[in-house]
Write a protein that holds these residues in place. Structure first.
Motif, PDB file in Angstrom:
ATOM      1  N   UNK A   1      11.187   9.975 -11.287  1.00  0.00           N
ATOM      2  CA  UNK A   1      11.859   8.708 -10.676  1.00  0.00           C
ATOM      3  C   UNK A   1      11.260   7.711  -9.768  1.00  0.00           C
ATOM      4  N   UNK A   2      10.530   8.568  -8.713  1.00  0.00           N
ATOM      5  CA  UNK A   2       9.940   7.647  -7.876  1.00  0.00           C
ATOM      6  C   UNK A   2       8.745   6.597  -8.431  1.00  0.00           C
ATOM      7  N   UNK A   3       8.012   7.342  -9.206  1.00  0.00           N
ATOM      8  CA  UNK A   3       6.742   6.833 -10.141  1.00  0.00           C
ATOM      9  C   UNK A   3       7.345   5.582 -11.211  1.00  0.00           C
ATOM     10  N   UNK A   4       8.332   5.994 -11.735  1.00  0.00           N
ATOM     11  CA  UNK A   4       8.875   4.820 -12.484  1.00  0.00           C
ATOM     12  C   UNK A   4       9.537   3.724 -11.883  1.00  0.00           C
ATOM     13  N   UNK A   5      10.190   3.966 -11.021  1.00  0.00           N
ATOM     14  CA  UNK A   5      10.900   2.989 -10.119  1.00  0.00           C
ATOM     15  C   UNK A   5       9.964   2.183  -9.432  1.00  0.00           C
ATOM     16  N   UNK A   6       8.940   2.576  -8.833  1.00  0.00           N
ATOM     17  CA  UNK A   6       7.875   2.074  -8.312  1.00  0.00           C
ATOM     18  C   UNK A   6       7.159   1.104  -9.196  1.00  0.00           C
ATOM     19  N   UNK A   7       6.849   1.617 -10.347  1.00  0.00           N
ATOM     20  CA  UNK A   7       6.039   0.978 -11.232  1.00  0.00           C
ATOM     21  C   UNK A   7       6.702  -0.318 -11.799  1.00  0.00           C
ATOM     22  N   UNK A   8       8.047  -0.089 -11.735  1.00  0.00           N
ATOM     23  CA  UNK A   8       8.659  -1.356 -12.651  1.00  0.00           C
ATOM     24  C   UNK A   8       8.644  -2.355 -11.495  1.00  0.00           C
ATOM     25  N   UNK A   9       8.840  -2.118 -10.011  1.00  0.00           N
ATOM     26  CA  UNK A   9       8.893  -2.852  -8.972  1.00  0.00           C
ATOM     27  C   UNK A   9       7.413  -3.771  -8.675  1.00  0.00           C
ATOM     28  N   UNK A  10       6.338  -2.987  -8.697  1.00  0.00           N
ATOM     29  CA  UNK A  10       5.038  -3.190  -8.571  1.00  0.00           C
ATOM     30  C   UNK A  10       4.731  -4.123  -9.834  1.00  0.00           C
ATOM     31  N   UNK A  11       4.996  -3.870 -11.063  1.00  0.00           N
ATOM     32  CA  UNK A  11       4.833  -4.787 -12.305  1.00  0.00           C
ATOM     33  C   UNK A  11       5.357  -5.909 -11.893  1.00  0.00           C
ATOM     34  N   UNK A  12       6.702  -6.255 -11.484  1.00  0.00           N
ATOM     35  CA  UNK A  12       7.323  -7.566 -11.502  1.00  0.00           C
ATOM     36  C   UNK A  12       6.613  -8.332 -10.323  1.00  0.00           C
ATOM     37  N   UNK A  13       6.536  -7.475  -9.160  1.00  0.00           N
ATOM     38  CA  UNK A  13       5.960  -8.293  -7.969  1.00  0.00           C
ATOM     39  C   UNK A  13       4.548  -9.024  -8.668  1.00  0.00           C
ATOM     40  N   UNK A  14       3.643  -8.057  -9.167  1.00  0.00           N
ATOM     41  CA  UNK A  14       2.467  -8.434  -9.649  1.00  0.00           C
ATOM     42  C   UNK A  14       2.457  -9.701 -10.712  1.00  0.00           C
ATOM     43  N   UNK A  15       3.475  -9.786 -11.255  1.00  0.00           N
ATOM     44  CA  UNK A  15       3.721 -10.918 -12.209  1.00  0.00           C
ATOM     45  C   UNK A  15       3.969 -12.128 -11.692  1.00  0.00           C
ATOM     46  N   UNK A  16       4.837 -12.061 -10.405  1.00  0.00           N
ATOM     47  CA  UNK A  16       5.279 -13.059  -9.760  1.00  0.00           C
ATOM     48  C   UNK A  16       4.104 -13.633  -8.738  1.00  0.00           C
ATOM     49  N   UNK A  17       3.063 -12.744  -8.404  1.00  0.00           N
ATOM     50  CA  UNK A  17       1.830 -13.406  -7.813  1.00  0.00           C
ATOM     51  C   UNK A  17       1.025 -14.457  -8.309  1.00  0.00           C
TER      52      UNK A  17
ATOM     53  N   UNK B   1       0.799  -1.283  -0.019  1.00  0.00           N
ATOM     54  CA  UNK B   1       0.150   0.009   0.035  1.00  0.00           C
ATOM     55  C   UNK B   1       0.858   1.221   0.214  1.00  0.00           C
ATOM     56  N   UNK B   2       1.961   1.418   0.719  1.00  0.00           N
ATOM     57  CA  UNK B   2       2.820   2.399   0.736  1.00  0.00           C
ATOM     58  C   UNK B   2       3.468   2.827  -0.516  1.00  0.00           C
ATOM     59  N   UNK B   3       3.655   1.616  -1.345  1.00  0.00           N
ATOM     60  CA  UNK B   3       4.383   2.057  -2.678  1.00  0.00           C
ATOM     61  C   UNK B   3       3.221   2.713  -3.531  1.00  0.00           C
ATOM     62  N   UNK B   4       2.120   1.951  -3.532  1.00  0.00           N
ATOM     63  CA  UNK B   4       1.135   2.513  -4.412  1.00  0.00           C
ATOM     64  C   UNK B   4       0.600   3.913  -4.216  1.00  0.00           C
ATOM     65  N   UNK B   5       0.733   4.247  -2.546  1.00  0.00           N
ATOM     66  CA  UNK B   5       0.292   5.626  -2.317  1.00  0.00           C
ATOM     67  C   UNK B   5       1.422   6.667  -2.766  1.00  0.00           C
ATOM     68  N   UNK B   6       2.714   6.258  -2.851  1.00  0.00           N
ATOM     69  CA  UNK B   6       3.820   7.119  -3.340  1.00  0.00           C
ATOM     70  C   UNK B   6       3.255   7.184  -4.807  1.00  0.00           C
ATOM     71  N   UNK B   7       3.074   6.093  -5.724  1.00  0.00           N
ATOM     72  CA  UNK B   7       2.710   6.367  -7.051  1.00  0.00           C
ATOM     73  C   UNK B   7       1.400   7.141  -7.086  1.00  0.00           C
ATOM     74  N   UNK B   8       0.495   7.248  -6.217  1.00  0.00           N
ATOM     75  CA  UNK B   8      -0.772   7.907  -6.389  1.00  0.00           C
ATOM     76  C   UNK B   8      -0.292   9.581  -6.212  1.00  0.00           C
TER      77      UNK B   8
END
Ligand code: FES
Lengths: 216, 254
Positions: free
Chosen positions: A72-88, A12-19
């Protein structure tokens, strides 16, 4: 400071930074569009707007640095979240069907529209940023005109604005939902605003190169 | 009310154990009454398999009346099948047509490993509940009813969230295999009541931490969970969890 890292390393924290960074970009898009609409006041108005903007000096630098950090924050977190979601979901469904009323073209293409926007921002800065393009002998209108006279670049710009619209359509309401601003009183308005803002961005920015070309 | 009988082709995921790679098997379900429930249809198929000396298809079920949350698998890509706000056990064969092919597969998520065939291990949900899905109360005499005034709307919202039966369809439906609808329902039904406020901050933080540790994905607001939830849990609960989380993270001592 440990608690900051702990909060913003959670899903949630990562997504809130994205938001939050996303909302910052929406504010930027609004001011950028409002400023550039000065083209409809004629070539002088457009050049004068650019001059006034650059005259802001330090204030402009602060805004630019802020946007770069947010990017930088938005793109970095987007990449992290994208791969986490694929792994899930390591094994995909054989039949993957939406129940209807859930995911949209816009929500499903967020990572890809995001990448395209990143590419566009790169080209856009290379084409038109006052940090990169020498403006001593040419006005901003002349520079923009020369850029858009190239058909390939023009088409890429127009297509990119549709892509930005798609990204905004899911991004806007999604950002509000993620920071917890969902209430039956105003959520219908925010969902409507998502679509409205997406159209305004696509049509508004999309019209600018055409207006510039029409003005010579 | 008289039903008819239909014939179906079933394409079912078979997997002997969590380590097994799994495979698809095709079955013909003949002469199935449209008044049978989906699970009864599987019972009939299993009976025939047993009579033929073959291994029946393993699937989860318990109450068969839509209240326990034990049943569930994906039917033609839809958790709990095609009907809205309906658990798999409450789905009836009249929903299907003669000659239909049904692709039946287990919920797919890293946090829900397949145990056998259509049965998945959802104990990751138990871990989330253990992390904070409770209120601490003193033992002894029960408190007088209405000692703590609760506004009717709050009670209704708490009940709406408490309708979650923990079936896992939200995780199954989410393109990211996120568990946010489940966790948000469990956080919400306590957070909107005065009894739940005391531990609200700790609850939000520890349940989210446990959710992440279990390997669920991150919510990207596709809303698929809300569409597939057999209890019609709203994603406004997810927004409440997001609110509770940010409040706990930035404004509490936790
Ligand atoms: S078996 Fe209990 S909800 Fe379906």
């Amino acid at each position: 400071m440990i608690w900051v890292a702990r909060i913003f390393s959670t899903s949630i924290g990562k997504k809130q930074l994205m938001a939050v960074t996303g909302i910052l970009f929406l504010v930027f898009l609004t001011t950028h569009l409002l400023g550039n609409l000065s083209i409809y006041g004629g070539i002088e108005a457009f050049n004068a707007y650019a001059e006034h903007l650059h005259a802001l000096g330090k204030l402009l630098v602060v805004a630019e640095v802020g946007l770069v950090v947010a990017l930088i924050i938005h793109v970095t977190l987007a990449i992290i979240l994208f791969f986490e979601n694929r792994k899930a979901r390591p094994i995909k469904y054989a039949v993957d069907k939406s129940g209807g009323g859930g995911r949209t073209l816009s929500s499903q293409t967020m990572p890809f529209t995001g990448l395209l926007i990143l590419a566009f921002v790169g080209l856009h800065l290379a084409n038109l940023s006052h940090h990169i393009v020498d403006q001593t002998n040419r006005t901003i209108f002349q520079i923009a005109y020369e850029v858009f006279a190239n058909k390939g670049i023009l088409i890429f710009y127009l297509a990119s604005m549709v892509v930005v619209g798609l990204h905004v359509r899911h991004g806007l309401w999604s950002a509000f939902q993620t920071i917890g601003a969902n209430h039956p009183k105003y959520m219908p308005f925010i969902e409507w605003l998502s679509i409205f803002f997406a159209v305004i961005v696509a049509v508004g920015f999309g019209s600018l190169p055409l207006a510039i070309l029409a003005l010579k | 009310m008289s039903g008819k009988n239909i014939n179906l082709t079933l394409k079912i995921w078979r997997q002997n154990s969590p380590e097994d790679r799994g495979r698809w098997e095709i079955f013909q379900a003949k002469d199935i009454s449209t008044e049978a429930s989906f699970l009864e249809m599987l019972d009939i198929v299993n009976e025939q398999l047993a009579l033929a000396g073959k291994e029946p298809v393993a699937f989860d079920h318990d109450c068969r009346e839509g209240i326990c949350g034990t049943c569930g698998c994906a039917v033609n890509g839809r958790p709990h099948g095609p009907d809205r706000e309906t658990t798999l056990c409450q789905l009836h064969m009249r929903r299907f047509q003669e000659g239909d092919t049904l692709v039946i597969e287990p919920y797919r998520a890293r946090a829900f490993p397949v145990i056998k065939d259509l049965v998945v291990d959802r104990s990751a949900f138990d871990g989330v509940i253990q992390a904070g899905g409770f209120v601490s109360v003193n033992t002894g005499q029960a408190q007088d009813a209405n000692n703590l005034p609760v506004p009717r709307d709050d009670a209704e919202r708490a009940m709406d969230a408490a309708a979650c039966i923990g079936c896992g369809a939200c995780v199954a439906a989410c393109p990211n295999a996120a568990a946010m609808l489940f966790v948000s329902a469990k956080v919400s039904h306590l957070a909107v009541l005065p009894q739940g406020r005391t531990e609200a901050a700790r609850r939000a933080l520890s349940m989210v931490a446990q959710m992440d540790a279990a390997g669920f994905g991150n919510c990207t607001n596709h809303k698929e969970c809300e569409v597939e939830c057999p209890k019609g849990i709203s994603i406004s609960n997810i927004a409440r969890l997001n609110r509770e989380f940010i409040k706990a993270g930035l404004a509490s001592k936790e």
